[in-house]
Design a protein around this motif. Structure first.
Motif, PDB file in Angstrom:
ATOM      1  N   UNK A  28       0.837  -1.207   0.000  1.00  0.00           N
ATOM      2  CA  UNK A  28       0.000   0.000   0.000  1.00  0.00           C
ATOM      3  C   UNK A  28       0.868   1.251   0.000  1.00  0.00           C
ATOM      4  N   UNK A  29       1.901   1.268   0.830  1.00  0.00           N
ATOM      5  CA  UNK A  29       2.790   2.437   0.881  1.00  0.00           C
ATOM      6  C   UNK A  29       3.437   2.703  -0.473  1.00  0.00           C
ATOM      7  N   UNK A  30       3.916   1.647  -1.101  1.00  0.00           N
ATOM      8  CA  UNK A  30       4.578   1.806  -2.403  1.00  0.00           C
ATOM      9  C   UNK A  30       3.613   2.363  -3.440  1.00  0.00           C
ATOM     10  N   UNK A  31       2.367   1.880  -3.404  1.00  0.00           N
ATOM     11  CA  UNK A  31       1.378   2.340  -4.377  1.00  0.00           C
ATOM     12  C   UNK A  31       1.048   3.813  -4.162  1.00  0.00           C
ATOM     13  N   UNK A  32       0.921   4.236  -2.900  1.00  0.00           N
ATOM     14  CA  UNK A  32       0.614   5.643  -2.631  1.00  0.00           C
ATOM     15  C   UNK A  32       1.757   6.532  -3.106  1.00  0.00           C
ATOM     16  N   UNK A  33       2.978   6.149  -2.821  1.00  0.00           N
ATOM     17  CA  UNK A  33       4.123   6.964  -3.251  1.00  0.00           C
ATOM     18  C   UNK A  33       4.170   7.101  -4.776  1.00  0.00           C
ATOM     19  N   UNK A  34       3.825   6.034  -5.464  1.00  0.00           N
ATOM     20  CA  UNK A  34       3.870   6.064  -6.932  1.00  0.00           C
ATOM     21  C   UNK A  34       2.676   6.810  -7.519  1.00  0.00           C
ATOM     22  N   UNK A  35       1.513   6.684  -6.885  1.00  0.00           N
ATOM     23  CA  UNK A  35       0.281   7.193  -7.483  1.00  0.00           C
ATOM     24  C   UNK A  35      -0.195   8.506  -6.882  1.00  0.00           C
ATOM     25  N   UNK A  36       0.556   9.075  -5.959  1.00  0.00           N
ATOM     26  CA  UNK A  36       0.132  10.321  -5.310  1.00  0.00           C
ATOM     27  C   UNK A  36      -0.294  11.401  -6.308  1.00  0.00           C
ATOM     28  N   UNK A  37       0.421  11.588  -7.435  1.00  0.00           N
ATOM     29  CA  UNK A  37       0.003  12.638  -8.377  1.00  0.00           C
ATOM     30  C   UNK A  37      -1.407  12.459  -8.925  1.00  0.00           C
ATOM     31  N   UNK A  38      -1.936  11.237  -8.861  1.00  0.00           N
ATOM     32  CA  UNK A  38      -3.292  11.006  -9.383  1.00  0.00           C
ATOM     33  C   UNK A  38      -4.354  11.707  -8.542  1.00  0.00           C
ATOM     34  N   UNK A  39      -3.964  12.174  -7.365  1.00  0.00           N
ATOM     35  CA  UNK A  39      -4.905  12.909  -6.520  1.00  0.00           C
ATOM     36  C   UNK A  39      -5.404  14.180  -7.213  1.00  0.00           C
TER      37      UNK A  39
END
Length: 483
Positions: A197-208
């Motif tokens: 989950x942490x890895x996915x958030x770090x990678x996908x944060x710009x999608x916010x």
């Protein structure tokens, strides 16, 4: 075996479940309600969220004759709302019943595209986290409702693990706000996110960026008022989420500098947020000896109060690191950021004013005259309690003597405010004469001169307090004659 604490909820829902069963539909208690019932943390004010294989027209048919009121604003998304008075408690309970669904965002969409589903597992799979992907079937055969938990949410709840039902890349792609929601769950329930989950958030944060400012703002508000939000705030910073909507937060991560004598501003700010405690932890407020304060606004002010420090950091030999005028700079930054997050004008103005005033108390060490106390109260206006709470909470020093000294000074200031309040109606601080009295006494017409006279009278009120009708009129006559 269903725990005894489930019984009041099941008893309340039994008549509704029977209606769905008779119509050939299945009805489930779902999501956060099931999670909170399983947690057994003393919470009793549950929102009752339900899901069903029935489509919206069929849901409305089942509610007819049972609900006291029905609303259909969410019908196109599969949700029908209802109100029903609880005959046991007399309370009016809101219900939301939603058709099984699977929804996803397109790459550039801010709104979900809804597709109805026929099976509960498909509906649970589209939910944010496994601890929310559980359901209790109310229409199952037999007397005992059946727990539906295809993603082992109960185990994750017991072990305090935060993960998504499907891969986190799928879950966060479907609704990027879930990344921000993770921060709240980490803070509220002391969950540990999985490495995946942490890895996915770090990678996908710009999608916010595809999520509306209003939804981001609402989620930030929910995080800021949990009992201990620190872990969630650090999650926002450490994953890069804060960079997307609150870049001022990571910007405050100034390196601790023992030589130039300043501590990490972000660490301090988050500690101040934690220091702002709910009313129940303030005996004087509970006892009615102090006025209540706006908890959310004060927490937001604590988060923003030092936001101007990165732009104002300097160094003076012999004095160490300086942050001159960071209150004024911080107020401008706060107003800009909160406006972008679509906060109401009232919220923006309140938090901005608290940031601008948060250093005012620190000159009290030099001693304040009564007029200075009056000005402090006048400038704080309706935010006096919030400013006092923020000022107390801004002390995060580990030096017990210094902390005690600051607390005593604040006690003294509040006592002096109380004394002046009792003598002078300080909360309604205004000149002894109003504009109409000035016009009548001086024989002038409404205009600029009246405004100048009121300023003159206000200065007397602040400096000297109430001096009496005769004296104030003589002073006004002398002022007018000198003009």
């Amino acid at each position: 075996m269903i725990p005894e604490r489930f019984e009041p909820v099941l008893r309340e829902l039994a008549p509704l479940a029977e209606r769905f069963r008779a119509a050939g539909h299945r009805l489930y208690l779902v999501g956060g309600t099931v999670r909170d019932l399983l947690l057994a943390d003393g919470k009793t004010d549950f929102d009752l969220d339900l899901t069903t294989d029935a489509r919206p027209p069929q849901i409305k048919a089942c509610l007819e004759g049972w609900a006291d009121a029905v609303w259909t604003q969410g019908e196109k998304f599969g949700t029908i709302g209802a109100h029903k008075k609880n005959l046991e408690t007399g309370d009016v309970r809101p219900y939301e019943i939603t058709t099984f669904r699977a929804e996803a965002y397109t790459d550039d969409s801010r709104k979900p595209h809804v597709v109805f589903a026929d099976e509960i597992d498909a509906d649970l799979g589209r939910r944010d986290f496994t601890v929310n992907a559980m359901a209790l079937e109310l229409t199952s055969d037999g007397d005992t409702p059946e727990l539906v938990d295809p993603y082992n949410g109960a185990v994750d709840l017991l072990q305090r693990v935060l993960r998504t039902p499907l891969g986190p890349d799928i879950s966060f792609s479907d609704d990027p706000l879930r990344m921000l929601r993770a921060a709240r769950f980490i803070a509220r329930y002391q969950f540990e996110p999985t490495d995946e989950l942490l890895a996915a958030v770090r990678e996908m944060a710009p999608r916010l960026e595809i999520v509306s400012a209003e939804r981001v703002r609402d989620e930030l508000d929910k995080l800021i008022v949990v009992d201990h939000p620190a872990a969630g705030l650090w999650f926002l910073v450490d994953t890069g989420l804060a960079d997307q909507f609150l870049p001022e937060l990571p910007n405050m991560r100034l390196e601790h500098d023992p030589i130039h004598r300043h501590k990490d501003v972000l660490t301090h700010s988050i500690a101040v947020v934690e220091n702002v405690r709910p009313h129940a932890e303030h005996p004087a407020i509970v006892a009615g000896e102090r006025e209540p304060f706006d908890f959310r606004i004060t927490r937001l002010a604590a988060l923003f109060h030092d936001v101007g420090k990165p732009k104002t950091r300097g160094y003076l030999p012999g004095k160490g690191t300086t942050f001159h005028h960071h209150d004024a700079v911080g107020a401008r930054i706060t107003k800009k950021r909160m406006t972008k997050l679509k906060y109401s004008n009232a919220d923006v103005n309140a938090v901005t004013e608290l940031v601008a005033l948060h250093l005012r108390f620190h000159t009290y060490s030099m001693g304040w005259s009564d007029s200075a106390v009056r000005r402090y109260v006048r400038d704080a206006g309706p935010l006096l309690q919030e400013l006092n709470v923020l000022t107390r909470c801004d002390c995060t020093t580990r030096n017990e003597k210094k902390a005690a000294r600051l607390s005593r000074r604040m006690d003294e200031l509040e006592e002096r405010i109380d004394e002046l309040e009792a003598a002078e109606e300080l909360a309604a601080l205004r000149p002894e004469m109003d504009g109409n009295q000035v016009i009548e006494h001086l024989g002038i017409t409404p205009g600029r001169e009246v405004g100048e006279a009121m300023k003159f009278l206000m200065e007397i009120r602040l400096e000297e307090g109430i001096i009496g009708d005769t004296e104030i009129r003589e002073r006004l006559d002398a002022w007018h004659a000198a003009r």
